[in-house]
Design a protein around this motif. Structure first.
Motif, mmCIF file in Angstrom:
data_model
loop_
_atom_site.group_PDB
_atom_site.id
_atom_site.type_symbol
_atom_site.label_atom_id
_atom_site.label_comp_id
_atom_site.label_asym_id
_atom_site.label_seq_id
_atom_site.Cartn_x
_atom_site.Cartn_y
_atom_site.Cartn_z
ATOM 1 N N ALA A 129 0.834 -1.193 0.000
ATOM 2 C CA ALA A 129 0.000 0.000 0.000
ATOM 3 C C ALA A 129 0.867 1.240 0.000
ATOM 4 O O ALA A 129 2.067 1.180 0.273
ATOM 5 N N ASN A 130 0.237 2.388 -0.314
ATOM 6 C CA ASN A 130 0.962 3.640 -0.144
ATOM 7 C C ASN A 130 0.875 4.079 1.318
ATOM 8 O O ASN A 130 0.191 3.452 2.139
ATOM 9 N N ALA A 131 1.567 5.137 1.650
ATOM 10 C CA ALA A 131 1.683 5.535 3.045
ATOM 11 C C ALA A 131 0.335 5.875 3.668
ATOM 12 O O ALA A 131 0.031 5.467 4.796
ATOM 13 N N GLU A 133 -2.601 4.815 2.850
ATOM 14 C CA GLU A 133 -3.390 3.591 3.024
ATOM 15 C C GLU A 133 -2.913 2.795 4.236
ATOM 16 O O GLU A 133 -3.725 2.253 4.993
ATOM 17 N N VAL A 134 -1.606 2.709 4.420
ATOM 18 C CA VAL A 134 -1.061 1.993 5.571
ATOM 19 C C VAL A 134 -1.510 2.657 6.868
ATOM 20 O O VAL A 134 -1.956 1.989 7.815
ATOM 21 N N ILE A 135 -1.408 3.965 6.921
ATOM 22 C CA ILE A 135 -1.792 4.699 8.135
ATOM 23 C C ILE A 135 -3.273 4.496 8.426
ATOM 24 O O ILE A 135 -3.673 4.231 9.569
ATOM 25 N N SER A 136 -4.104 4.590 7.393
ATOM 26 C CA SER A 136 -5.542 4.407 7.585
ATOM 27 C C SER A 136 -5.874 2.974 7.996
ATOM 28 O O SER A 136 -6.722 2.754 8.875
ATOM 29 N N SER A 149 -1.470 8.990 -2.199
ATOM 30 C CA SER A 149 -1.050 9.225 -0.829
ATOM 31 C C SER A 149 -0.711 10.699 -0.628
ATOM 32 O O SER A 149 -0.110 11.332 -1.480
ATOM 33 N N THR A 150 -1.113 11.206 0.529
ATOM 34 C CA THR A 150 -0.700 12.560 0.900
ATOM 35 C C THR A 150 0.288 12.520 2.057
ATOM 36 O O THR A 150 0.696 13.571 2.551
ATOM 37 N N ALA A 151 0.654 11.320 2.484
ATOM 38 C CA ALA A 151 1.617 11.153 3.577
ATOM 39 C C ALA A 151 2.922 10.589 3.024
ATOM 40 O O ALA A 151 2.926 9.847 2.051
ATOM 41 N N SER A 174 4.776 1.782 -0.476
ATOM 42 C CA SER A 174 5.230 2.324 -1.751
ATOM 43 C C SER A 174 5.343 3.837 -1.686
ATOM 44 O O SER A 174 4.554 4.512 -1.020
ATOM 45 N N GLY A 175 6.323 4.382 -2.393
ATOM 46 C CA GLY A 175 6.527 5.815 -2.468
ATOM 47 C C GLY A 175 7.775 6.101 -3.270
ATOM 48 O O GLY A 175 8.337 5.195 -3.894
ATOM 49 N N PRO A 176 8.229 7.340 -3.302
ATOM 50 C CA PRO A 176 9.490 7.649 -4.003
ATOM 51 C C PRO A 176 10.642 6.769 -3.519
ATOM 52 O O PRO A 176 11.514 6.392 -4.295
#
Length: 267
Positions: A129-131, A133-136, A149-151, A174-176
């Motif tokens: 997941a993106n950040a 999604e993981v946090i949620s 993602s905005t995180a 997932s992210g940069p």
């Protein structure tokens, strides 16, 4: 759980895992979203796996015991699909089939939030997941914007560790910079290209690739290898393409031809 950064797989180890996958040709059952079904199937074929889009309740639970791995992606979920996903996860768990959860756009959308929350206790091998999604998914405010993602990934590390403790599995953020979080620590991968955000289904396809690798390797190694292979294939494709349209084709070709020379880019 340790939060320390641990040594990543070496390029040669990723090469070996990719060779094992291609030799085995794992059968990957995908219950995924309608936007990405064809692209996901083609990605699995280019990787060397065999896709099976078996997603009806009557057959999906049976197939989970036959497949080498399962992907559950909640991107375009409906109540019947949610019921099928829960039953399939139960069946995969009972059969010892590794399965991957991709909680697309969780956080503020009630149906997918309920289904994803119910899937977590069924012990996914990997959550990809993106950040946000993981946090949620961990029960916090992820602040996502649809599938985006905005995180930052760093903000998701503690929630990812909490999810690992609950599932006994791995969380791939997932992210940069991608972070593979497991009970032994965190591995990072810095490959990839901004072009990956310009084609629908790139992240969802990574979930399917991760499932394929779980048929051949422990979950943490599988998540790392899948992410490395996909992000490096994307770099190769970006160099060959003129824009999103050609990139979507070139990434399949790059994935199909990926080998030790390209995987030496791993960082």
């Amino acid at each position: 759980m340790s939060g320390q950064v641990t040594d990543p797989l070496r390029p040669s180890e990723v090469v070996d895992l990719l060779a094992q996958l291609r030799d085995r040709g794992p059968l990957v059952q995908c219950i995924t979203n309608s936007v990405v079904t064809g692209f996901t199937a083609n990605v699995l074929l280019a990787l060397g796996a065999a896709p099976a889009m078996v997603d009806n309740l009557e057959e999906a639970t049976v197939f989970a015991g036959v497949a080498d791995a399962v992907l559950l992606n909640v991107g375009t979920i409906t109540p019947p699909v949610g019921e099928t996903m829960l039953a399939t996860a139960e069946a995969a768990r009972a059969a010892g089939t590794p399965w991957v959860l991709d909680p697309v756009a969780v956080g503020g959308l009630p149906l997918r939030d309920r289904v994803a929350a119910a899937l977590v206790p069924l012990a996914p091998s990997v959550i990809r997941a993106n950040a946000s999604e993981v946090i949620s998914l961990a029960g916090l405010d992820g602040g996502g914007r649809g599938v985006d993602s905005t995180a930052g990934a760093e903000a998701a590390l503690e929630p990812a560790r909490a999810l690992c403790e609950r599932t006994g599995g791995v969380v791939a953020v997932s992210g940069p910079v991608d972070h593979i979080v497991s009970a032994t620590g965190v591995r990072t991968i810095s490959n990839g290209t901004p072009m990956m955000t310009k084609v629908t289904g790139v992240g969802c396809a990574l979930g399917a690739m991760t499932a394929a690798f779980t048929a051949c390797a422990p979950a943490a190694d599988a998540a790392f290898a899948a992410t490395a292979v996909w992000t490096i294939a994307a770099e190769v494709a970006a160099e060959r393409s003129a824009g999103p349209g050609s990139f979507a084709v070139e990434i399949l070709d790059a994935l199909h031809g990926l080998g030790a020379e390209q995987l030496a880019r791993l960082r």
